[in-house]
Design a protein around this motif. Structure first.
Motif, PDB file in Angstrom:
ATOM      1  N   LYS A   1       0.818  -1.211   0.000  1.00 47.08           N
ATOM      2  CA  LYS A   1       0.000   0.000   0.000  1.00 47.08           C
ATOM      3  C   LYS A   1       0.854   1.265   0.000  1.00 47.08           C
ATOM      4  O   LYS A   1       0.493   2.253  -0.630  1.00 47.08           O
ATOM      5  CB  LYS A   1      -0.928   0.024   1.220  1.00 47.08           C
ATOM      6  CG  LYS A   1      -1.854  -1.171   1.300  1.00 47.08           C
ATOM      7  CD  LYS A   1      -2.809  -1.187   0.153  1.00 47.08           C
ATOM      8  CE  LYS A   1      -3.829  -2.301   0.330  1.00 47.08           C
ATOM      9  NZ  LYS A   1      -4.816  -2.296  -0.714  1.00 47.08           N
ATOM     10  N   PHE A   2       1.975   1.252   0.745  1.00 49.22           N
ATOM     11  CA  PHE A   2       2.869   2.408   0.772  1.00 49.22           C
ATOM     12  C   PHE A   2       4.256   1.990   1.232  1.00 49.22           C
ATOM     13  O   PHE A   2       4.439   0.926   1.818  1.00 49.22           O
ATOM     14  CB  PHE A   2       2.330   3.526   1.677  1.00 49.22           C
ATOM     15  CG  PHE A   2       2.172   3.145   3.115  1.00 49.22           C
ATOM     16  CD1 PHE A   2       3.223   3.246   4.008  1.00 49.22           C
ATOM     17  CD2 PHE A   2       0.949   2.698   3.591  1.00 49.22           C
ATOM     18  CE1 PHE A   2       3.069   2.893   5.343  1.00 49.22           C
ATOM     19  CE2 PHE A   2       0.775   2.343   4.914  1.00 49.22           C
ATOM     20  CZ  PHE A   2       1.839   2.445   5.788  1.00 49.22           C
ATOM     21  N   LEU A   3       5.233   2.841   0.912  1.00 47.88           N
ATOM     22  CA  LEU A   3       6.609   2.650   1.328  1.00 47.88           C
ATOM     23  C   LEU A   3       7.115   3.969   1.878  1.00 47.88           C
ATOM     24  O   LEU A   3       6.900   5.016   1.260  1.00 47.88           O
ATOM     25  CB  LEU A   3       7.475   2.218   0.135  1.00 47.88           C
ATOM     26  CG  LEU A   3       8.941   2.033   0.460  1.00 47.88           C
ATOM     27  CD1 LEU A   3       9.400   0.682  -0.057  1.00 47.88           C
ATOM     28  CD2 LEU A   3       9.780   3.126  -0.164  1.00 47.88           C
ATOM     29  N   LEU A   4       7.755   3.921   3.032  1.00 49.94           N
ATOM     30  CA  LEU A   4       8.332   5.119   3.641  1.00 49.94           C
ATOM     31  C   LEU A   4       9.793   4.871   3.961  1.00 49.94           C
ATOM     32  O   LEU A   4      10.156   3.783   4.418  1.00 49.94           O
ATOM     33  CB  LEU A   4       7.618   5.471   4.952  1.00 49.94           C
ATOM     34  CG  LEU A   4       6.121   5.741   4.906  1.00 49.94           C
ATOM     35  CD1 LEU A   4       5.580   5.902   6.315  1.00 49.94           C
ATOM     36  CD2 LEU A   4       5.843   6.977   4.091  1.00 49.94           C
TER      37      LEU A   4
ATOM     38  N   HIS B   1      -4.681   5.613  -3.381  1.00 50.49           N
ATOM     39  CA  HIS B   1      -4.963   7.006  -3.048  1.00 50.49           C
ATOM     40  C   HIS B   1      -5.180   7.184  -1.546  1.00 50.49           C
ATOM     41  O   HIS B   1      -5.979   6.479  -0.931  1.00 50.49           O
ATOM     42  CB  HIS B   1      -6.195   7.498  -3.801  1.00 50.49           C
ATOM     43  CG  HIS B   1      -6.559   8.900  -3.451  1.00 50.49           C
ATOM     44  ND1 HIS B   1      -5.810   9.979  -3.865  1.00 50.49           N
ATOM     45  CD2 HIS B   1      -7.562   9.398  -2.698  1.00 50.49           C
ATOM     46  CE1 HIS B   1      -6.355  11.086  -3.388  1.00 50.49           C
ATOM     47  NE2 HIS B   1      -7.420  10.757  -2.672  1.00 50.49           N
ATOM     48  N   VAL B   2      -4.428   8.129  -0.980  1.00 50.75           N
ATOM     49  CA  VAL B   2      -4.603   8.544   0.409  1.00 50.75           C
ATOM     50  C   VAL B   2      -4.578  10.072   0.397  1.00 50.75           C
ATOM     51  O   VAL B   2      -3.643  10.667  -0.151  1.00 50.75           O
ATOM     52  CB  VAL B   2      -3.483   8.001   1.329  1.00 50.75           C
ATOM     53  CG1 VAL B   2      -3.659   8.492   2.753  1.00 50.75           C
ATOM     54  CG2 VAL B   2      -3.424   6.487   1.276  1.00 50.75           C
ATOM     55  N   ASP B   3      -5.595  10.694   0.968  1.00 52.50           N
ATOM     56  CA  ASP B   3      -5.641  12.161   1.006  1.00 52.50           C
ATOM     57  C   ASP B   3      -4.402  12.724   1.678  1.00 52.50           C
ATOM     58  O   ASP B   3      -3.847  12.120   2.599  1.00 52.50           O
ATOM     59  CB  ASP B   3      -6.883  12.649   1.761  1.00 52.50           C
ATOM     60  CG  ASP B   3      -8.170  12.344   1.021  1.00 52.50           C
ATOM     61  OD1 ASP B   3      -8.141  12.296  -0.222  1.00 52.50           O
ATOM     62  OD2 ASP B   3      -9.198  12.144   1.703  1.00 52.50           O
TER      63      ASP B   3
END
Length: 108
Positions: free
Chosen positions: A3-6, A22-24
């Motif tokens: 979903k995401f990578l940081l 999509h994330v606001d």
């Protein structure tokens, strides 16, 4: 599914973020703050897998850089853990010993 990578330094500053759904923008800030706080506060002898809301977090520390990946509940944590390691090895070869500065200024 990822979903995401940081990529975050030890001070909690985000050096790279990539979202695969999509994330606001407003929600991203609070999501990143919670994820970073949760992962950085863990001890080295604790597991690198954390459950957070609808995500499972897989994180790994390399020197002063933390790589955190948010995945859904059906994804294999160990496979993602190994993927992170392979990703860092590729960065290391590309940058000849990758550092936080490489990530900050050359990957944006």
């Amino acid at each position: 599914m990822i979903k995401f990578l940081l990529m975050v330094n030890k001070q909690g500053q985000t050096r790279l973020s990539k979202y695969y759904e999509h994330v606001d923008i407003a929600k991203r800030a609070s999501l990143e703050a919670d994820v970073v706080k949760g992962c950085l506060s863990r001890r080295k002898d604790e597991c690198s897998f954390v459950e957070y809301k609808d995500y499972k977090l897989v994180y790994r520390q390399y020197a002063a850089l933390f790589i955190m990946v948010g995945i859904n509940e059906t994804e294999n944590e160990l496979a993602v853990f190994e993927l992170v390691h392979n990703f860092v090895e590729v960065l290391d070869k590309y940058f000849s010993r990758v550092s936080e500065l490489d990530v900050s200024f050359k990957m944006s």
